[in-house]
Design a protein around this motif. Structure first.
Motif, PDB file in Angstrom:
ATOM      1  N   ALA A   1       0.810  -1.214   0.000  1.00 27.77           N
ATOM      2  CA  ALA A   1       0.000   0.000   0.000  1.00 27.77           C
ATOM      3  C   ALA A   1       0.846   1.269   0.000  1.00 27.77           C
ATOM      4  N   ASP A   2       2.042   1.218   0.605  1.00 30.48           N
ATOM      5  CA  ASP A   2       2.863   2.429   0.727  1.00 30.48           C
ATOM      6  C   ASP A   2       3.930   2.534  -0.366  1.00 30.48           C
ATOM      7  N   THR A   3       3.753   1.796  -1.455  1.00 23.28           N
ATOM      8  CA  THR A   3       4.760   1.812  -2.516  1.00 23.28           C
ATOM      9  C   THR A   3       5.022   3.221  -3.032  1.00 23.28           C
ATOM     10  N   ALA A   4       3.956   4.007  -3.195  1.00 28.50           N
ATOM     11  CA  ALA A   4       4.108   5.356  -3.761  1.00 28.50           C
ATOM     12  C   ALA A   4       4.459   6.407  -2.719  1.00 28.50           C
ATOM     13  N   GLN A   5       4.670   6.024  -1.484  1.00 24.56           N
ATOM     14  CA  GLN A   5       4.938   7.023  -0.448  1.00 24.56           C
ATOM     15  C   GLN A   5       6.202   7.843  -0.723  1.00 24.56           C
ATOM     16  N   PRO A   6       7.283   7.242  -1.218  1.00 21.20           N
ATOM     17  CA  PRO A   6       8.462   8.067  -1.562  1.00 21.20           C
ATOM     18  C   PRO A   6       8.141   9.137  -2.615  1.00 21.20           C
ATOM     19  N   LEU A   7       7.269   8.821  -3.575  1.00 21.37           N
ATOM     20  CA  LEU A   7       6.861   9.812  -4.571  1.00 21.37           C
ATOM     21  C   LEU A   7       6.090  10.945  -3.913  1.00 21.37           C
ATOM     22  N   ILE A   8       5.204  10.570  -3.008  1.00 22.67           N
ATOM     23  CA  ILE A   8       4.375  11.568  -2.323  1.00 22.67           C
ATOM     24  C   ILE A   8       5.260  12.508  -1.504  1.00 22.67           C
ATOM     25  N   ASP A   9       6.205  11.925  -0.768  1.00 21.33           N
ATOM     26  CA  ASP A   9       7.098  12.745   0.064  1.00 21.33           C
ATOM     27  C   ASP A   9       7.971  13.665  -0.796  1.00 21.33           C
ATOM     28  N   ALA A  10       8.518  13.121  -1.883  1.00 21.79           N
ATOM     29  CA  ALA A  10       9.395  13.915  -2.748  1.00 21.79           C
ATOM     30  C   ALA A  10       8.619  15.037  -3.434  1.00 21.79           C
ATOM     31  N   ALA A  11       7.394  14.744  -3.850  1.00 20.02           N
ATOM     32  CA  ALA A  11       6.577  15.767  -4.509  1.00 20.02           C
ATOM     33  C   ALA A  11       6.231  16.895  -3.550  1.00 20.02           C
ATOM     34  N   GLU A  12       5.929  16.558  -2.300  1.00 28.06           N
ATOM     35  CA  GLU A  12       5.616  17.589  -1.302  1.00 28.06           C
ATOM     36  C   GLU A  12       6.832  18.472  -1.035  1.00 28.06           C
ATOM     37  N   ASP A  13       8.021  17.863  -1.024  1.00 22.88           N
ATOM     38  CA  ASP A  13       9.237  18.643  -0.778  1.00 22.88           C
ATOM     39  C   ASP A  13       9.544  19.589  -1.946  1.00 22.88           C
ATOM     40  N   ALA A  14       9.249  19.142  -3.173  1.00 26.24           N
ATOM     41  CA  ALA A  14       9.609  19.946  -4.348  1.00 26.24           C
ATOM     42  C   ALA A  14       8.541  20.978  -4.709  1.00 26.24           C
ATOM     43  N   ASP A  15       7.345  20.819  -4.194  1.00 28.79           N
ATOM     44  CA  ASP A  15       6.235  21.710  -4.546  1.00 28.79           C
ATOM     45  C   ASP A  15       6.448  23.109  -3.956  1.00 28.79           C
ATOM     46  N   GLY A  16       5.972  24.131  -4.666  1.00 33.94           N
ATOM     47  CA  GLY A  16       6.037  25.500  -4.152  1.00 33.94           C
ATOM     48  C   GLY A  16       6.989  26.374  -4.949  1.00 33.94           C
ATOM     49  N   ASP A  17       7.045  27.646  -4.582  1.00 32.03           N
ATOM     50  CA  ASP A  17       7.918  28.614  -5.252  1.00 32.03           C
ATOM     51  C   ASP A  17       7.674  28.647  -6.757  1.00 32.03           C
ATOM     52  N   GLY A  18       6.406  28.721  -7.147  1.00 28.99           N
ATOM     53  CA  GLY A  18       6.063  28.835  -8.555  1.00 28.99           C
ATOM     54  C   GLY A  18       5.942  27.523  -9.293  1.00 28.99           C
ATOM     55  N   LEU A  19       6.200  26.435  -8.610  1.00 29.36           N
ATOM     56  CA  LEU A  19       6.102  25.120  -9.239  1.00 29.36           C
ATOM     57  C   LEU A  19       5.040  24.290  -8.513  1.00 29.36           C
ATOM     58  N   GLN A  20       3.981  23.910  -9.221  1.00 28.77           N
ATOM     59  CA  GLN A  20       2.931  23.057  -8.655  1.00 28.77           C
ATOM     60  C   GLN A  20       3.176  21.630  -9.098  1.00 28.77           C
ATOM     61  N   ILE A  21       3.231  20.730  -8.129  1.00 29.75           N
ATOM     62  CA  ILE A  21       3.456  19.318  -8.427  1.00 29.75           C
ATOM     63  C   ILE A  21       2.319  18.503  -7.830  1.00 29.75           C
ATOM     64  N   GLU A  22       1.673  17.697  -8.664  1.00 27.91           N
ATOM     65  CA  GLU A  22       0.580  16.835  -8.221  1.00 27.91           C
ATOM     66  C   GLU A  22       0.838  15.417  -8.717  1.00 27.91           C
ATOM     67  N   LEU A  23       0.193  14.457  -8.064  1.00 28.47           N
ATOM     68  CA  LEU A  23       0.367  13.048  -8.414  1.00 28.47           C
ATOM     69  C   LEU A  23      -0.984  12.429  -8.761  1.00 28.47           C
ATOM     70  N   SER A  24      -0.961  11.473  -9.656  1.00 28.25           N
ATOM     71  CA  SER A  24      -2.183  10.744  -9.975  1.00 28.25           C
ATOM     72  C   SER A  24      -1.811   9.327 -10.374  1.00 28.25           C
ATOM     73  N   GLY A  25      -2.840   8.526 -10.617  1.00 25.55           N
ATOM     74  CA  GLY A  25      -2.597   7.137 -10.992  1.00 25.55           C
ATOM     75  C   GLY A  25      -2.987   6.176  -9.887  1.00 25.55           C
ATOM     76  N   PRO A  26      -3.240   4.920 -10.226  1.00 21.87           N
ATOM     77  CA  PRO A  26      -3.734   3.943  -9.253  1.00 21.87           C
ATOM     78  C   PRO A  26      -2.762   3.631  -8.127  1.00 21.87           C
ATOM     79  N   VAL A  27      -1.461   3.678  -8.388  1.00 26.84           N
ATOM     80  CA  VAL A  27      -0.495   3.360  -7.331  1.00 26.84           C
ATOM     81  C   VAL A  27      -0.510   4.451  -6.257  1.00 26.84           C
ATOM     82  N   VAL A  28      -0.640   5.705  -6.682  1.00 21.06           N
ATOM     83  CA  VAL A  28      -0.719   6.811  -5.730  1.00 21.06           C
ATOM     84  C   VAL A  28      -2.030   6.754  -4.951  1.00 21.06           C
ATOM     85  N   ALA A  29      -3.113   6.469  -5.660  1.00 20.35           N
ATOM     86  CA  ALA A  29      -4.420   6.395  -5.003  1.00 20.35           C
ATOM     87  C   ALA A  29      -4.414   5.350  -3.898  1.00 20.35           C
TER      88      ALA A  29
END
Length: 716
Positions: A138-166
């Motif tokens: 279930a937590d396979t995509a957690q590294p993606l989620i954490d990395a995206a949250e760290d990189a988001d902001g300062d004019g750059l919007q980062i979002e995730l989608s797809g069944p693995v993230v869901a």
């Protein structure tokens, strides 16, 4: 009598019984925590074109066989801006193969053409995994989620989608469970007016569901069990567990009031209400077995998980509850000023009003039920996509960004998987891909990809419509027709195609399941109540309640009525498995109230041979306990509507609607009015049928005085 002996044994050995239940609860939960779950949300285990595509890819093209996670980013200055590109590439370097478990490929917008919008403001990358999302941790995509949250902001919007993230973002519904339990506590306290009496049904349900939930975990290691199966098991287990214990405690209090000592009152409770509980629970189990007719592993796990919870709550009700009542003794008796004769209640007066105008009341109630059920006829089975998620979730925002930047179809690409042979060569595949490009519902077709050994090919097809759109469904069927006409060794796969195939299979087999469950339930009721019309009416009225539930969920989840109130993202199809789940569960649950009400009506009819009085007395003497039981079920089911998972909202609202309709319109209006109209014909049974049917009594004959009082709560 077995139940009488079991009741006395549980009463006299109550310390041992409670000790064994506590040990079982602690030990099994420890085992469950140690072993962990192995839930799987894939729909394999049956024959379909999409499953064949997946099997072919898994064998010959494993880097294209798994599910994906999309990383979507937007920058007003453009994704090709050096600063933006550096930040995105740093993110991608941290989430590719070798960095994230089970990731096999990463397609970057800076390396693969077509992944940046024409104006340069939106781009996306895709991480492909080696398994379908349902088979990954279930937590396979957690590294993606954490990395995206760290990189988001300062004019750059980062979002995730797809069944693995869901799958990684599925939130626990424990808060909802606690809200449901709290509501049940309040209702029970109001009903009983006693903390001690209130606690018994709660304890029995929690222990039964706690053990049942562990059994679901253990089952997941042997068969396919979906990740939401434990929530469904808890939802059903809490509802029926509290109800079953409630009926037994009420009958126990009735025995104490009639002057029985605690042990004899215990025996009375178990041989009357306890027997009804076992029969009612058995009807739920029989209904749940109907899911096995689908022939799909996915449904087996759902069915067995729910059955485990119901079975354990049944056992707790007829063993643990009598033991705890033995400790409580006469303290559970209702106070004198709170006792009320059932003929002095509003329910008795209401039943008499119904009997004075049976045609009008039957007509009005039937019209209301039909009106509620009408939306059901436009039901569309499918699978909601991430566009139905609330906007608070990154999956919904990522979905919207992809749709805005490239078109809704990019949220659900399809794969044409070809088994290369004499008649299906790379040239033939390329020619077919050219034909597909001309299809009006196709947005984009990628170049054909061959595997290393050259014996398989994959073509990615992007539809114009969203994954849940009818145009996408028609496209899948049209492509398969073309493949069949050309006699190609090719299959149409993807998450979207699997959902379409599953919806088609469920829709084809659902009528057979419905008929089988209705027939078995009809035979059971006819055997118990010795009446053809009573059993037939019960089956019809249960179908009306279920139809009303279907109508409500279609109006809200498919049409979008009250969607903001319920908290769903936007309208979409009804999950293909939901109608079957709702039918099997609700048909069993509806039988519960039918059994408890009609058993009391028949008891009075056998005693007085007066149909009208029997109906009025039966309705009045069961009104408070059934109303309290229904209120508890509704509270438990509605608590799941407060969570974020659309599927649990849908199931919870459907269950709550059917129970509400069944406990109010059906039980309080339609049943008494139709029984008044039919009169003595209610109890008609041909002699030859009577000789053939076995004799089964739901309730043993109680002491005469126990019919007189309703002891659920205080007057008013």
């Amino acid at each position: 009598m077995i139940l009488a002996r079991m009741s006395r044994w549980c009463y006299r050995h109550r310390r041992r019984v409670v000790f064994l239940w506590v040990v079982a609860f602690v030990v099994l939960n420890a085992i469950g925590g140690t072993v962990g779950d192995a839930y799987s949300d894939n729909f394999s285990g049956y024959k379909s074109d999409s499953i064949e595509a997946f099997d072919l890819l898994q064998e010959r093209f494993p880097e294209r066989a798994g599910d994906t996670a999309d990383i979507v980013f937007k920058a007003e200055q453009g994704v090709q801006d050096p600063d933006v590109r550096a930040r995105v590439e740093e993110l991608l370097a941290a989430v590719g193969p070798g960095e994230v478990d089970d990731a096999v490929t990463l397609e970057s917008p800076y390396e693969v053409p077509g992944r940046v919008r024409a104006d340069g403001s939106i781009g996306y990358a895709t991480v492909t995994f080696d398994e379908q999302a349902g088979d990954l941790p279930a937590d396979t995509a957690q590294p993606l989620i954490d990395a995206a949250e760290d990189a988001d902001g300062d004019g750059l919007q980062i979002e995730l989608s797809g069944p693995v993230v869901a799958r990684a973002l599925e939130e626990s519904q424990s808060a909802s469970e606690y809200i449901g339990l709290l509501a049940a506590v309040v209702i029970l306290f109001i009903a009983f007016g006693s903390l001690l009496a209130m606690s018994l049904p709660i304890v029995a349900a929690v222990v039964g569901v706690g053990i049942g939930s562990v059994l679901v975990i253990l089952l997941s290691h042997a068969i396919t069990v979906p990740s939401f199966a434990p929530y469904l098991a808890v939802m059903i287990g809490l509802g029926v567990g509290i109800d079953y214990a409630l009926f037994i405690v009420v009958r126990y209090r009735s025995g104490l009031h009639d002057g029985l000592d605690p042990e004899d009152a215990n025996v009375l409770a178990l041989t009357t209400a306890g027997r009804a509980v076992l029969f009612a629970g058995s009807t739920v189990l029989v209904s749940l077995l109907g899911m096995f007719m689908l022939g799909v592993d996915f449904y087996y796990g759902l069915s067995l998980g729910a059955m485990a919870a119901v079975l354990m709550t049944m056992l707790a009700s007829v063993t643990l509850v009598p033991a705890i009542m033995g400790f409580a003794g006469s303290k559970l008796a209702a106070k004198e000023h709170k006792r009320v004769h059932h003929r002095d209640t509003a329910a008795f007066r209401w039943s008499r009003q119904i009997q004075r105008r049976p045609w009008l009341m039957a007509g009005v109630s039937l019209a209301v039920l039909v009106a509620l059920a009408l939306p059901m006829f436009s039901i569309r089975l499918g699978a909601a996509d991430q566009g139905n998620d609330p906007t608070s979730m990154t999956t919904r925002r990522g979905y919207d960004l992809l749709a805005d930047g490239f078109g809704p179809g990019f949220n659900g690409p399809m794969l044409l998987a070809a088994d290369l042979s004499d008649r299906t060569t790379p040239d033939v595949v390329n020619a077919f891909a050219d034909e597909v490009r001309a299809d009006p519902d196709v947005s984009f077709v990628a170049p054909t990809q061959l595997n290393d050994t050259g014996d398989a090919a994959v073509v990615t097809v992007i539809p114009k419509g969203a994954p849940q759109d009818r145009s996408t469904e028609r496209l899948v069927h049209r492509l398969r027709d073309q493949i069949r006409d050309l006699d190609l060794d090719m299959h149409v796969g993807s998450v979207t195609a699997v959902a379409i195939d599953s919806a088609d299979k469920t829709g084809q087999r659902l009528p057979y399941t419905v008929v089988a469950v209705i027939v078995v339930s009809f035979l059971l009721l006819m055997t118990v109540f010795r009446s053809i019309l009573v059993a037939l009416k019960a089956a019809v009225m249960n179908m009306l309640s279920i139809g009303a539930a279907y109508g409500v969920i279609v109006a809200i989840f498919q049409w979008g009525w009250l969607s903001d109130v319920i908290g769903i993202g936007r309208p979409g199809p009804i999950e293909f498995w939901a109608p079957l789940i709702l039918f099997t569960i609700l048909f069993g649950l509806s039988m519960d109230y039918e059994v408890f009400l009609l058993s009391r009506v028949r008891e009075e009819y056998v005693r007085t041979n007066d149909n009208a009085t029997a109906v009025a007395d039966g309705l009045a003497s069961t009104a408070r306990v059934i109303t309290a039981a229904a209120a508890i079920m509704i509270a438990v089911f509605m608590s799941f509507v407060l969570g974020d998972q659309r599927v649990l909202k849908l199931v919870g609202l459907g269950l709550a609607t059917a129970v509400f309709v069944d406990a109010t319109i059906v039980r309080m209006v339609l049943v008494p009015s139709t029984m008044e109209l039919l009169g003595r014909a209610n109890w008609w049974l041909p002699r030859w049928v009577d000789r053939v049917l076995p004799h089964v009594n739901v309730e043993a004959e109680p002491a005469p005085d126990t019919r007189a009082d309703d002891l659920v709560g205080s007057r008013g």
